[in-house]
Design a protein around this motif. Structure first.
Motif, PDB file in Angstrom:
ATOM      1  N   ILE A 180       0.863  -1.172   0.000  1.00  0.00           N
ATOM      2  CA  ILE A 180       0.000   0.000   0.000  1.00  0.00           C
ATOM      3  C   ILE A 180       0.905   1.229   0.000  1.00  0.00           C
ATOM      4  CG2 ILE A 180      -2.076  -0.972   1.074  1.00  0.00           C
ATOM      5  CD1 ILE A 180      -1.133   0.144   3.742  1.00  0.00           C
ATOM      6  N   LEU A 181       0.517   2.225  -0.755  1.00  0.00           N
ATOM      7  CA  LEU A 181       1.217   3.508  -0.748  1.00  0.00           C
ATOM      8  C   LEU A 181       0.442   4.471   0.136  1.00  0.00           C
ATOM      9  CD1 LEU A 181       2.212   4.097  -4.485  1.00  0.00           C
ATOM     10  CD2 LEU A 181       3.387   2.768  -2.718  1.00  0.00           C
ATOM     11  N   GLU A 182       1.154   5.242   0.921  1.00  0.00           N
ATOM     12  CA  GLU A 182       0.518   6.233   1.791  1.00  0.00           C
ATOM     13  C   GLU A 182       1.193   7.579   1.572  1.00  0.00           C
ATOM     14  OE1 GLU A 182       0.101   7.057   6.578  1.00  0.00           O
ATOM     15  OE2 GLU A 182      -0.221   5.013   5.831  1.00  0.00           O
ATOM     16  N   GLU A 183       0.386   8.544   1.137  1.00  0.00           N
ATOM     17  CA  GLU A 183       0.908   9.896   0.955  1.00  0.00           C
ATOM     18  C   GLU A 183      -0.226  10.884   1.170  1.00  0.00           C
ATOM     19  OE1 GLU A 183       3.478  12.706  -2.096  1.00  0.00           O
ATOM     20  OE2 GLU A 183       2.478  10.926  -2.879  1.00  0.00           O
ATOM     21  N   ASN A 184      -0.095  11.694   2.200  1.00  0.00           N
ATOM     22  CA  ASN A 184      -1.075  12.734   2.474  1.00  0.00           C
ATOM     23  C   ASN A 184      -0.665  13.989   1.704  1.00  0.00           C
ATOM     24  OD1 ASN A 184      -2.735  14.767   3.559  1.00  0.00           O
ATOM     25  ND2 ASN A 184      -2.881  13.689   5.521  1.00  0.00           N
ATOM     26  N   LEU A 185      -1.360  14.259   0.621  1.00  0.00           N
ATOM     27  CA  LEU A 185      -1.003  15.386  -0.237  1.00  0.00           C
ATOM     28  C   LEU A 185      -1.219  16.729   0.456  1.00  0.00           C
ATOM     29  CD1 LEU A 185      -2.534  14.046  -3.571  1.00  0.00           C
ATOM     30  CD2 LEU A 185      -0.130  13.990  -2.862  1.00  0.00           C
ATOM     31  N   LYS A 186      -2.071  16.755   1.462  1.00  0.00           N
ATOM     32  CA  LYS A 186      -2.284  17.999   2.215  1.00  0.00           C
ATOM     33  C   LYS A 186      -1.011  18.411   2.949  1.00  0.00           C
ATOM     34  CE  LYS A 186      -7.049  16.526   3.207  1.00  0.00           C
ATOM     35  NZ  LYS A 186      -7.977  16.143   4.294  1.00  0.00           N
ATOM     36  N   GLU A 187      -0.144  17.409   3.222  1.00  0.00           N
ATOM     37  CA  GLU A 187       1.078  17.687   3.969  1.00  0.00           C
ATOM     38  C   GLU A 187       2.169  18.308   3.101  1.00  0.00           C
ATOM     39  OE1 GLU A 187       2.105  14.062   5.950  1.00  0.00           O
ATOM     40  OE2 GLU A 187       0.433  14.221   7.354  1.00  0.00           O
ATOM     41  N   ASN A 188       1.877  18.541   1.823  1.00  0.00           N
ATOM     42  CA  ASN A 188       2.790  19.350   1.019  1.00  0.00           C
ATOM     43  C   ASN A 188       2.856  20.773   1.565  1.00  0.00           C
ATOM     44  OD1 ASN A 188       3.333  17.204  -0.664  1.00  0.00           O
ATOM     45  ND2 ASN A 188       1.812  17.776  -2.189  1.00  0.00           N
ATOM     46  N   ASP A 189       1.798  21.170   2.273  1.00  0.00           N
ATOM     47  CA  ASP A 189       1.767  22.439   3.005  1.00  0.00           C
ATOM     48  C   ASP A 189       2.293  22.167   4.407  1.00  0.00           C
ATOM     49  OD1 ASP A 189       1.222  24.744   4.406  1.00  0.00           O
ATOM     50  OD2 ASP A 189      -0.922  24.799   3.934  1.00  0.00           O
ATOM     51  N   ILE A 190       3.494  22.613   4.708  1.00  0.00           N
ATOM     52  CA  ILE A 190       4.119  22.289   5.985  1.00  0.00           C
ATOM     53  C   ILE A 190       3.351  22.887   7.159  1.00  0.00           C
ATOM     54  CG2 ILE A 190       5.707  24.231   6.244  1.00  0.00           C
ATOM     55  CD1 ILE A 190       6.483  20.464   6.715  1.00  0.00           C
ATOM     56  N   ASP A 191       2.642  23.990   6.940  1.00  0.00           N
ATOM     57  CA  ASP A 191       1.823  24.552   8.013  1.00  0.00           C
ATOM     58  C   ASP A 191       0.689  23.600   8.377  1.00  0.00           C
ATOM     59  OD1 ASP A 191       3.341  26.872   8.231  1.00  0.00           O
ATOM     60  OD2 ASP A 191       2.164  27.937   6.722  1.00  0.00           O
ATOM     61  N   PHE A 192       0.119  22.925   7.375  1.00  0.00           N
ATOM     62  CA  PHE A 192      -0.913  21.915   7.651  1.00  0.00           C
ATOM     63  C   PHE A 192      -0.314  20.790   8.478  1.00  0.00           C
ATOM     64  CE2 PHE A 192      -2.790  17.810   6.689  1.00  0.00           C
ATOM     65  CZ  PHE A 192      -4.137  18.040   6.873  1.00  0.00           C
ATOM     66  N   TRP A 193       0.868  20.324   8.087  1.00  0.00           N
ATOM     67  CA  TRP A 193       1.520  19.232   8.817  1.00  0.00           C
ATOM     68  C   TRP A 193       1.731  19.605  10.282  1.00  0.00           C
ATOM     69  CZ3 TRP A 193       5.418  17.738  11.928  1.00  0.00           C
ATOM     70  CH2 TRP A 193       5.768  16.390  11.940  1.00  0.00           C
ATOM     71  N   LYS A 194       2.237  20.811  10.513  1.00  0.00           N
ATOM     72  CA  LYS A 194       2.517  21.223  11.892  1.00  0.00           C
ATOM     73  C   LYS A 194       1.237  21.395  12.700  1.00  0.00           C
ATOM     74  CE  LYS A 194       7.067  23.359  11.324  1.00  0.00           C
ATOM     75  NZ  LYS A 194       7.889  24.580  11.484  1.00  0.00           N
ATOM     76  N   ALA A 195       0.198  21.954  12.092  1.00  0.00           N
ATOM     77  CA  ALA A 195      -1.069  22.128  12.805  1.00  0.00           C
ATOM     78  C   ALA A 195      -1.665  20.771  13.182  1.00  0.00           C
ATOM     79  CB  ALA A 195      -2.050  22.927  11.953  1.00  0.00           C
ATOM     80  N   LYS A 196      -1.589  19.809  12.257  1.00  0.00           N
ATOM     81  CA  LYS A 196      -2.104  18.468  12.540  1.00  0.00           C
ATOM     82  C   LYS A 196      -1.342  17.823  13.691  1.00  0.00           C
ATOM     83  CE  LYS A 196      -1.247  14.798   9.906  1.00  0.00           C
ATOM     84  NZ  LYS A 196      -1.307  13.820   8.785  1.00  0.00           N
TER      85      LYS A 196
END
Length: 286
Positions: free
Chosen positions: A169-185
């Motif tokens: 299985i491949l896992e890639e959260n495309l929303k995490e291309n925005d590092i601010d989204f990654w940090k908020a999550k």
């Protein structure tokens, strides 16, 4: 309709991911159940196009959401496959699933898939991230969600399991291309993990899995987590980051991969420890 297995998928505003996942499993002609937690984008429209059965449930954490899904969907196939919306089935795994027959797995209760995790388009190959085996396929009514943790989720089965090392299985959260989204999550996740560890210190949470360094992939991770909880706060993030970078060769990951290991292995862990110490101070003063 596939008589061997059905899919359950969790969603929340996944219009960017869901078509990719559903396209990857469409040839399997399996029943699809989607548990959504209040999407406001086109997620539900996409689910309808692919003929999925949808239910709604207010999200509290991943383990509880999976528990609700397993208990509230009427899965009639002998096997269930649980996937997150930011995952997809590779052609190699699709081939294995197309050939899957329940009769060939008598006495087996669970199947581990091998995951390839991507961050900002980069496959994270080192630093403990590959190979990485996840129990994603299990006998319906036998597998259940581990409610022992606040943030990480896993399925548990008793009895025999097998590992598919090939077929990913491949896992890639495309929303995490925005590092601010990654940090908020991960700011939100750090609250859940810190509270969980405080409850462990208070003996309010206990391991459901028997920790075993030589056991199943989940039993091994349970053993490593048990070791992690014993390490001193504030120091353990640096030990862990060093382990991932040098002992597990994360240093060879490239710029994007090293950024991931720093964020996930050091920045996030330091944030969790900081919040644990803050909760300890509050508990001492109350």
């Amino acid at each position: 309709m596939n008589n061997n297995f059905s899919f359950i998928i969790l969603t929340f505003n996944e219009e960017i991911h869901l078509p990719r996942l559903l396209e990857s499993i469409q040839k399997l002609n399996a029943k699809i159940f989607i548990l959504d937690s209040g999407s406001t984008d086109k997620t539900l429209e996409i689910a309808k196009v692919y003929g999925a059965e949808v239910k709604q449930n207010l999200f509290e954490n991943h383990p509880k959401q999976w528990d609700y899904a397993l208990k509230n969907f009427n899965v009639t196939t002998p096997w269930t496959i649980g996937l997150d919306a930011d995952q997809m089935v590779t052609p190699a795994l699709l081939d294995r699933l197309e050939k899957f027959n329940d009769r060939d797995f008598e006495g087996v209760n669970g199947v581990y898939f091998n995951r390839k995790n991507f961050f900002q388009g980069h496959w994270i190959r080192f630093g403990t991230y590959y190979p990485f085996y996840l129990l994603k396929m299990f006998r319906t009514g036998v597998g259940y969600s581990d409610l022992n943790e606040n943030m990480d989720h896993r399925f548990i089965v008793r009895g025999k399991t097998v590992i598919w090392k090939k077929g990913w299985i491949l896992e890639e959260n495309l929303k995490e291309n925005d590092i601010d989204f990654w940090k908020a999550k991960h700011e939100r996740y750090s609250d859940l993990v810190a509270q969980e560890e405080i409850e462990r210190m208070q003996k309010l949470r206990l391991q459901h899995l028997k920790p075993n360094l030589w056991g199943s992939p989940d039993e091994k991770r349970a053993w490593l987590k048990q070791l992690w909880w014993k390490l001193p706060l504030g120091i353990r993030p640096y030990l862990y980051f060093g382990y991932r970078m040098f002992f597990k060769l994360g240093i060879f990951e490239g710029t994007t991969g090293i950024k991931f290991h720093y964020l996930q292995g050091l920045w996030f862990r330091k944030l969790v420890d900081k919040k644990i110490k803050a909760l300890q101070r509050i508990n001492r003063s109350s």
